[in-house]
Design a protein around this motif. Structure first.
Motif, PDB file in Angstrom:
ATOM      1  N   GLY A   2       0.813  -1.225   0.000  1.00 18.13           N
ATOM      2  CA  GLY A   2       0.000   0.000   0.000  1.00 18.13           C
ATOM      3  C   GLY A   2       0.838   1.263   0.000  1.00 18.13           C
ATOM      4  O   GLY A   2       0.303   2.367   0.035  1.00 18.13           O
ATOM      5  N   GLU A   3       2.172   1.106  -0.022  1.00 19.31           N
ATOM      6  CA  GLU A   3       3.034   2.294   0.021  1.00 19.31           C
ATOM      7  C   GLU A   3       3.680   2.495  -1.350  1.00 19.31           C
ATOM      8  O   GLU A   3       4.419   1.621  -1.821  1.00 19.31           O
ATOM      9  CB  GLU A   3       4.119   2.141   1.088  1.00 19.31           C
ATOM     10  N   PRO A   4       3.413   3.646  -2.010  1.00 15.47           N
ATOM     11  CA  PRO A   4       3.982   3.857  -3.343  1.00 15.47           C
ATOM     12  C   PRO A   4       5.460   4.255  -3.295  1.00 15.47           C
ATOM     13  O   PRO A   4       5.969   4.669  -2.254  1.00 15.47           O
ATOM     14  CB  PRO A   4       3.157   5.014  -3.898  1.00 15.47           C
ATOM     15  N   PHE A   5       6.123   4.149  -4.417  1.00 13.65           N
ATOM     16  CA  PHE A   5       7.473   4.694  -4.556  1.00 13.65           C
ATOM     17  C   PHE A   5       7.349   6.181  -4.879  1.00 13.65           C
ATOM     18  O   PHE A   5       6.376   6.604  -5.517  1.00 13.65           O
ATOM     19  CB  PHE A   5       8.210   3.995  -5.702  1.00 13.65           C
ATOM     20  N   PRO A   6       8.338   6.979  -4.479  1.00 16.70           N
ATOM     21  CA  PRO A   6       8.308   8.393  -4.866  1.00 16.70           C
ATOM     22  C   PRO A   6       8.458   8.516  -6.384  1.00 16.70           C
ATOM     23  O   PRO A   6       9.167   7.726  -6.998  1.00 16.70           O
ATOM     24  CB  PRO A   6       9.532   8.980  -4.149  1.00 16.70           C
ATOM     25  N   VAL A   7       7.771   9.504  -6.979  1.00 12.26           N
ATOM     26  CA  VAL A   7       7.804   9.616  -8.432  1.00 12.26           C
ATOM     27  C   VAL A   7       7.900  11.071  -8.840  1.00 12.26           C
ATOM     28  O   VAL A   7       7.389  11.956  -8.137  1.00 12.26           O
ATOM     29  CB  VAL A   7       6.546   8.945  -9.051  1.00 12.26           C
ATOM     30  N   LYS A   8       8.577  11.330  -9.947  1.00 12.72           N
ATOM     31  CA  LYS A   8       8.609  12.686 -10.508  1.00 12.72           C
ATOM     32  C   LYS A   8       8.558  12.604 -12.026  1.00 12.72           C
ATOM     33  O   LYS A   8       8.904  11.559 -12.619  1.00 12.72           O
ATOM     34  CB  LYS A   8       9.840  13.443 -10.044  1.00 12.72           C
ATOM     35  N   ALA A   9       8.125  13.708 -12.636  1.00 12.83           N
ATOM     36  CA  ALA A   9       8.099  13.789 -14.100  1.00 12.83           C
ATOM     37  C   ALA A   9       9.421  14.432 -14.513  1.00 12.83           C
ATOM     38  O   ALA A   9       9.691  15.589 -14.171  1.00 12.83           O
ATOM     39  CB  ALA A   9       6.918  14.631 -14.560  1.00 12.83           C
ATOM     40  N   VAL A  34      -1.402  18.279 -10.449  1.00 13.45           N
ATOM     41  CA  VAL A  34      -2.502  17.528 -11.068  1.00 13.45           C
ATOM     42  C   VAL A  34      -2.492  16.117 -10.472  1.00 13.45           C
ATOM     43  O   VAL A  34      -1.442  15.469 -10.412  1.00 13.45           O
ATOM     44  CB  VAL A  34      -2.325  17.456 -12.603  1.00 13.45           C
ATOM     45  N   GLN A  35      -3.677  15.693 -10.016  1.00 17.78           N
ATOM     46  CA  GLN A  35      -3.761  14.384  -9.360  1.00 17.78           C
ATOM     47  C   GLN A  35      -3.886  13.281 -10.417  1.00 17.78           C
ATOM     48  O   GLN A  35      -4.806  13.300 -11.251  1.00 17.78           O
ATOM     49  CB  GLN A  35      -4.997  14.389  -8.445  1.00 17.78           C
ATOM     50  N   TYR A  36      -2.956  12.320 -10.370  1.00 20.74           N
ATOM     51  CA  TYR A  36      -3.003  11.198 -11.313  1.00 20.74           C
ATOM     52  C   TYR A  36      -3.076   9.876 -10.563  1.00 20.74           C
ATOM     53  O   TYR A  36      -2.445   9.702  -9.510  1.00 20.74           O
ATOM     54  CB  TYR A  36      -1.733  11.146 -12.175  1.00 20.74           C
ATOM     55  N   THR A  37      -3.809   8.944 -11.139  1.00 21.20           N
ATOM     56  CA  THR A  37      -3.697   7.544 -10.734  1.00 21.20           C
ATOM     57  C   THR A  37      -2.754   6.902 -11.733  1.00 21.20           C
ATOM     58  O   THR A  37      -2.990   6.965 -12.945  1.00 21.20           O
ATOM     59  CB  THR A  37      -5.082   6.856 -10.773  1.00 21.20           C
ATOM     60  N   LEU A  38      -1.651   6.331 -11.209  1.00 20.16           N
ATOM     61  CA  LEU A  38      -0.635   5.759 -12.097  1.00 20.16           C
ATOM     62  C   LEU A  38      -0.946   4.289 -12.322  1.00 20.16           C
ATOM     63  O   LEU A  38      -0.904   3.478 -11.391  1.00 20.16           O
ATOM     64  CB  LEU A  38       0.760   5.928 -11.476  1.00 20.16           C
ATOM     65  N   ALA A  39      -1.310   3.955 -13.558  1.00 17.76           N
ATOM     66  CA  ALA A  39      -1.696   2.579 -13.889  1.00 17.76           C
ATOM     67  C   ALA A  39      -0.665   1.978 -14.823  1.00 17.76           C
ATOM     68  O   ALA A  39      -0.038   2.686 -15.612  1.00 17.76           O
ATOM     69  CB  ALA A  39      -3.067   2.568 -14.558  1.00 17.76           C
ATOM     70  N   GLY A  40      -0.503   0.656 -14.726  1.00 14.30           N
ATOM     71  CA  GLY A  40       0.386  -0.047 -15.647  1.00 14.30           C
ATOM     72  C   GLY A  40      -0.392  -0.568 -16.843  1.00 14.30           C
ATOM     73  O   GLY A  40      -1.597  -0.322 -16.963  1.00 14.30           O
ATOM     74  N   GLU A  82      -0.928   6.872  -6.416  1.00 20.94           N
ATOM     75  CA  GLU A  82      -1.501   8.163  -6.802  1.00 20.94           C
ATOM     76  C   GLU A  82      -0.372   9.178  -6.661  1.00 20.94           C
ATOM     77  O   GLU A  82       0.476   9.036  -5.788  1.00 20.94           O
ATOM     78  CB  GLU A  82      -2.600   8.574  -5.808  1.00 20.94           C
ATOM     79  N   ALA A  83      -0.386  10.195  -7.503  1.00 24.36           N
ATOM     80  CA  ALA A  83       0.663  11.215  -7.358  1.00 24.36           C
ATOM     81  C   ALA A  83       0.173  12.551  -7.888  1.00 24.36           C
ATOM     82  O   ALA A  83      -0.664  12.598  -8.794  1.00 24.36           O
ATOM     83  CB  ALA A  83       1.905  10.778  -8.134  1.00 24.36           C
ATOM     84  N   ARG A  84       0.705  13.625  -7.262  1.00 19.24           N
ATOM     85  CA  ARG A  84       0.460  14.986  -7.789  1.00 19.24           C
ATOM     86  C   ARG A  84       1.642  15.353  -8.660  1.00 19.24           C
ATOM     87  O   ARG A  84       2.779  15.413  -8.190  1.00 19.24           O
ATOM     88  CB  ARG A  84       0.308  15.979  -6.637  1.00 19.24           C
TER      89      ARG A  84
END
Ligand SMILES: Cc1ncc(COP(=O)(O)O)c(C=O)c1O
Length: 384
Positions: free
Chosen positions: A311-318, A326-332, A343-345
């Motif tokens: 339940g814990e995501p990895f940190p992510v950046k663009a 902007v709120q995104y759900t990151l799907a594979g 989920e990430a902003r």
């Protein structure tokens, strides 16, 4: 505080172009720095045995080996990877609740110290050897161990080790073995723990358990293995483990237990390997569905399953786009709604944008479901 992303945006862009995406990249400098920062604070009588299961990448193992690491293995495949390093005997350990005979034979041939998880391990080893052989006994303690942590499983029933209360009966049976002698204790009782005080409390309890076994049964321990479980941050608001406090605490522990003159062992996996890794994947498409904005990526739980498990995501950046809200759900790309990386902003995203996930050096690709849907296995790049 160390950055969550060990590689600069320009390097990420270059790697993505040179190797294609998705891919994993490991920073040699970050891996070496992580090992050295722990080594520096620990007392000399503390051995650091990298837990290969966190990431068995050849260059990562070689990097730690060159810095003096020992290795904790839990399968014949891991033993073979460590064997390829050409280390002298005594630098490798072999744990695991279901060791097969071929694995025990391999461990013996390599001069590996076995962590026995029950009487069966002791008995099987006893028939395989023809001279005195020292092993460590893994004990599942009765004290409160990182309760609520699903990876550890609490102090209830466990597939790992010998229940503490069953140790006296096991020792009675072990007294009849011809060659195998218990010369060490192994307790694994924490996972991703960033609180030095909690780790020290657990390690203190392990030394007290060792003292009780020493006094009650005359066990002479050459080694006390405190397991892994040292934590790392997965988000910028999470404080890193206070290494200075941990190192001081271990020196104090040794001073509080003068009866123990052997060596302590730590088996960190996540702590040593996690921070050096980045996972690079491009956005395939953006989709709006009933109020949710999905960024559908080139890879998902086939490469990073940890967010789904914990339940814990990895940190992510663009990469190259700065901060955003902007709120995104990151799907594979897999055909299951379980395929989510969190989920990430982020800034406004479009197809082709490169995302970089940090802290993915441990329990990343080697834990993923790489066979599911038969996507190609991503390259792993060692950035020296
Ligand atoms: C026996 C043993 N040692 C060490 C580790 C490494 O744990 P961590 O990555 O939390 O440090 C594990 C993890 O499962 C383990 O089972």
């Amino acid at each position: 505080m160390k950055p969550l992303f060990p590689l600069e945006d320009a390097t990420c862009r270059h790697l993505a172009e040179a190797h294609g995406t998705p891919c994993f990249a490991y920073s040699a400098a970050a891996a070496a720095e992580q090992f050295s920062s722990l080594r520096k604070v620990m007392p000399p009588r503390m051995r650091l045995a990298y837990a290969v299961k966190a990431n068995p990448h050849r260059d990562l193992l070689a990097c730690f080996a060159a810095l003096g690491a020992s290795f904790d293995c839990a399968s014949i495949g891991e033993l073979e990877r460590v064997e390829a390093l050409g280390l002298p005997p005594g630098r490798t350990f072999f744990a695991g609740p279901g060791k097969r005979e071929a694995e025990l034979k391999k461990a013996l041939a390599m001069g590996v110290r076995v962590q026995a998880e029950g009487f069966e391990d002791l008995a099987r080893l006893d028939v395989l050897v023809d001279r005195e052989t020292a092993v460590n006994l893994r004990v599942h303690p009765a004290f409160d161990i990182d309760e609520g942590n699903r990876i550890i499983g609490g102090s209830g029933p466990s597939a790992f080790g010998v229940d503490e209360e069953a140790v006296p009966a096991l020792l009675q049976k072990a007294a009849n073995l011809r060659h195998v002698r218990i010369r060490g204790l192994h307790v694994f009782a924490a996972s991703n723990q960033r609180d030095a005080a909690k780790l020290l409390a657990i390690h203190g309890a392990v030394l007290s358990l060792a003292q009780r076994l020493h006094e009650a049964h005359g066990l002479a321990f050459e080694q006390i293995d405190l397991g892994g479980g040292l934590g790392i941050p997965y988000a910028s608001e999470q404080a890193p483990l206070d290494l200075a406090t941990l190192g001081r605490g271990h020196a104090e522990l040794l001073a509080r237990h003068p009866w123990f003159t052997g060596e302590l062992i730590l088996e960190p996996g996540r702590f040593l390997a996690g921070p050096c890794g980045m996972y690079l994947a491009r956005v395939v498409r953006i989709k709006e569905s009933r109020g949710t904005r999905f960024a559908i990526l080139e890879g998902g739980i086939n490469h990073l399953i940890r967010p789904l498990l914990t339940g814990e995501p990895f940190p992510v950046k663009a990469v190259g786009k700065g901060e955003g809200s902007v709120q995104y759900t990151l799907a594979g790309p897999l055909c299951t709604s379980l395929d989510r990386l969190g989920e990430a902003r982020l800034p406004e995203l479009a197809a082709g944008d490169l995302l970089a996930f940090g802290s993915t050096g441990a329990y990343g690709l080697n834990e993923g479901m790489t066979h599911f849907l038969s996507h190609p296995v991503p390259p792993e790049v060692w950035v020296g």
